[in-house]
Design an enzyme around this catalytic site. Structure first.
Site, PDB file in Angstrom:
ATOM      1  N   LYS A  45       0.929  -1.125  -0.084  1.00  0.00           N
ATOM      2  CA  LYS A  45       0.073  -0.098  -0.090  1.00  0.00           C
ATOM      3  C   LYS A  45       0.940   1.234   0.023  1.00  0.00           C
ATOM      4  O   LYS A  45       1.505   1.427   0.926  1.00  0.00           O
ATOM      5  CB  LYS A  45      -0.926  -0.040   1.185  1.00  0.00           C
ATOM      6  CG  LYS A  45      -2.076   1.307   0.965  1.00  0.00           C
ATOM      7  CD  LYS A  45      -2.477   1.640   2.398  1.00  0.00           C
ATOM      8  CE  LYS A  45      -1.679   2.691   3.029  1.00  0.00           C
ATOM      9  NZ  LYS A  45      -1.745   3.989   2.074  1.00  0.00           N
ATOM     10  N   GLU A  76       9.616   2.101  10.948  1.00  0.00           N
ATOM     11  CA  GLU A  76      10.477   3.449  10.806  1.00  0.00           C
ATOM     12  C   GLU A  76       9.819   4.541  10.826  1.00  0.00           C
ATOM     13  O   GLU A  76       8.929   4.870   9.717  1.00  0.00           O
ATOM     14  CB  GLU A  76      11.284   3.171   9.590  1.00  0.00           C
ATOM     15  CG  GLU A  76      12.757   3.862   9.530  1.00  0.00           C
ATOM     16  CD  GLU A  76      12.674   5.516   9.522  1.00  0.00           C
ATOM     17  OE1 GLU A  76      12.804   6.110  10.408  1.00  0.00           O
ATOM     18  OE2 GLU A  76      11.885   5.915   8.423  1.00  0.00           O
ATOM     19  N   CYS A  86      12.560  12.096   7.190  1.00  0.00           N
ATOM     20  CA  CYS A  86      12.645  11.812   8.467  1.00  0.00           C
ATOM     21  C   CYS A  86      14.139  11.972   9.403  1.00  0.00           C
ATOM     22  O   CYS A  86      14.228  12.013  10.421  1.00  0.00           O
ATOM     23  CB  CYS A  86      12.332  10.168   8.731  1.00  0.00           C
ATOM     24  SG  CYS A  86      13.040   8.998   7.807  1.00  0.00           S
ATOM     25  N   GLU A 111       8.340  16.484  16.260  1.00  0.00           N
ATOM     26  CA  GLU A 111       8.752  16.313  14.759  1.00  0.00           C
ATOM     27  C   GLU A 111       7.789  17.496  13.978  1.00  0.00           C
ATOM     28  O   GLU A 111       6.488  17.583  13.829  1.00  0.00           O
ATOM     29  CB  GLU A 111       8.481  15.249  14.410  1.00  0.00           C
ATOM     30  CG  GLU A 111       9.338  15.083  12.675  1.00  0.00           C
ATOM     31  CD  GLU A 111       9.085  13.716  12.433  1.00  0.00           C
ATOM     32  OE1 GLU A 111       9.910  13.231  11.396  1.00  0.00           O
ATOM     33  OE2 GLU A 111       7.907  12.794  12.665  1.00  0.00           O
TER      34      GLU A 111
END
Length: 511
Positions: free
Chosen positions: A191, A266, A300, A401
């Site tokens: 996906k 992750e 990231c 973040e």
């Protein structure tokens, strides 16, 4: 090319305008979802509609898993060097179409064309590397403690790998996951992000053209709440490999954990560059600008904190402010543009909200801090590269973040304090240090609590033959890329062959 269903009637999409219907790929066929529903895909640089992507249901996931299950039964028996030959073909096709795919990638997610080329190259490198693993897939042979007995361990495939990938590196991360899964003998249900279906279909078409047997790779477009949840809950999907937000990753881990299903997660990062008083400041500025504002900060591994020794803080700030003015914004297909758009309006809004939080917390704005609308950029999603100073480690902009082009400067008075500040966040993906002192560099390499450490470079730039991943809230201990990625997609099997002709009991008959 991505799958395009073109019609002659007015109002339909055409290949010439790069508008089409992005379809699922299940059991070797390009098909619409069972829902019949589509949602538009936008170019984030100008708001242009690129096409429509099908929105799948649980039924579509079930069909994909059924196909994968049948295909994997035969695939696992194919010798790994033979499986690898398909990957070599994939690598060659990716290499031939590097520029084409890069341009699709830039149109779809916005990163500048040079970065897009680099991302496709990463997939090429990964394909060649993982093809090589087809002649390795090393296990161990060890001496038995008993006479006339042979002992070894081998890797065996898990079964069906469910891959959920993000939009910011739509082909690189897909290559990190699908290539080791396939060479190890698994089948794949994938996906991709809804924002980047064309790149996904480019990649799957290459698998198709390489002759990969049908059913081994299945592409299912749709939302995380429907397709993602169906994949996590499906009893025949043996593992989930996910790259994305911490919030979603934790939910996946909880659902999959209840089923004793393997997960490889992750997730986020709050990465810092440390600049000591003996650093080459010009080099540090180069590394910071690339790491903080490349991909518009939507990595990231992006640098979002600068931890600088107070003796060089003002000098570094002056250099950063001078250089940030040279960063041109615009459509990433323009070779002169240095910073492209962020992915969508929602991201633009969230970044701007964090900038306001920083102001409210008392941080000083050195540059940027606004949505860019001049020169026609209001049609896209552009945020000015932003630098805050006088940031303290406890501020939200220093801990959370942001996933955009926003960086915070925190001053310290020693290496030890810098390491403490670096480590005092939820995440542990990437860190960097600029220094001329080899002793302090090695101290930092030892003590920085991140999965990746750079010396005299920014926080981005991973190479495919080393493990990629982080500590703490960044993941759950598994790694993408490199030989370590095979641990995600294989089980260990220990094998003992006793040719003594009699019963021998380990730990008993030999003592």
């Amino acid at each position: 090319m991505a799958e395009l269903v073109a019609k002659k009637n007015a109002g339909t999409f055409s290949e010439e305008k790069n508008k089409g219907k992005y379809l699922n790929y299940i059991n070797g066929e390009w098909v619409e979802s069972s829902s019949g529903k589509f949602v538009p895909v936008f170019n984030p640089a100008n708001g242009e509609v690129l096409g429509e992507v099908t929105q799948s249901t649980e039924e579509d996931v079930n069909r994909a898993v059924k196909a994968a299950k049948v295909a994997q039964k035969s695939w696992r028996l194919v010798p790994a060097p033979e499986r690898a030959e398909f990957l070599y073909k994939v690598a060659g096709l990716l290499k031939d179409r590097k520029e084409q795919i890069a341009r699709v990638l830039t149109s779809e997610m916005g990163k500048v064309i040079d970065e897009a080329r680099g991302e496709v190259q990463e997939a090429i490198d990964m394909a060649f590397y993982m093809a090589g693993e087809g002649r390795r897939l090393f296990g161990d042979t060890v001496p038995s403690e008993l006479r006339n007995k042979f002992a070894m361990s081998v890797r065996v495939p898990i079964g069906i790998a469910g891959l959920i990938t993000p939009w910011n590196f739509p082909i690189a991360i897909a290559s990190w996951k699908s290539l080791p899964a396939l060479v190890a003998g698994n089948a794949v249900v994938w996906k991709p992000a809804t924002e980047t279906p064309a790149v996904a279909q480019e990649f799957v078409r290459i698998y198709e053209e390489a002759g990969l047997p049908k059913g081994l790779i299945n592409l299912v477009h749709g939302s995380g709440s429907v397709v993602g949840n169906a994949m996590v809950d499906h009893p025949d999907i043996d593992l989930i490999s996910f790259t994305g937000s911490n919030e979603v990753g934790k939910q996946i881990n909880e659902r999959a954990g209840a089923l004793l299903k393997r997960t490889s997660l992750e997730m986020g990062g709050k990465n810092a560059v440390t600049v000591l008083e003996d650093a080459d400041l010009d080099l540090a500025v180069d590394g910071i600008l690339w790491s903080a504002f490349g991909t518009s900060g939507q990595r990231c591994t992006a640098t979002s904190r600068i931890i600088v020794h107070d003796k060089v803080k003002e000098a570094l700030e002056r250099k950063l402010v001078d250089r940030i003015g040279e960063l041109t914004l615009g459509n990433g297909l323009d070779e002169t543009v240095k910073v492209g758009p962020v992915i969508n309006r929602s991201a633009l809004k969230q970044i701007d909200e964090y900038v306001q939080i920083g102001k409210d917390e008392g941080a000083k704005l050195l540059a940027g801090g606004y949505i860019v609308t001049e020169n026609g950029l209001d049609r896209g999603n552009f945020y000015a590269p932003t630098i805050f100073t006088n940031v303290t480690p406890d501020m939200r902009i220093a801990k959370e973040e942001i996933f955009g082009p926003v960086v915070s400067i925190i001053s310290v008075s020693s290496l030890e304090e810098a390491i403490e500040v670096n480590n005092d966040v939820e995440f542990g993906l990437s860190s960097a240090i600029f220094t001329a002192d080899v002793n302090r560099a090695f101290q930092a390499m030892r003590d920085l609590d991140t999965g990746i450490v750079y010396v005299n470079a920014g926080t981005t730039g991973a190479e495919i033959h080393l493990p990629f991943g982080g500590t703490k809230g960044t993941g759950n201990g598994h790694r993408d890329s490199g030989e370590a990625s095979l641990d995600v997609y294989t089980e260990w099997k220990s094998i003992y062959v006793d040719y003594s002709g009699k019963l021998q009991r380990a730990q008993i008959d030999n003592y």
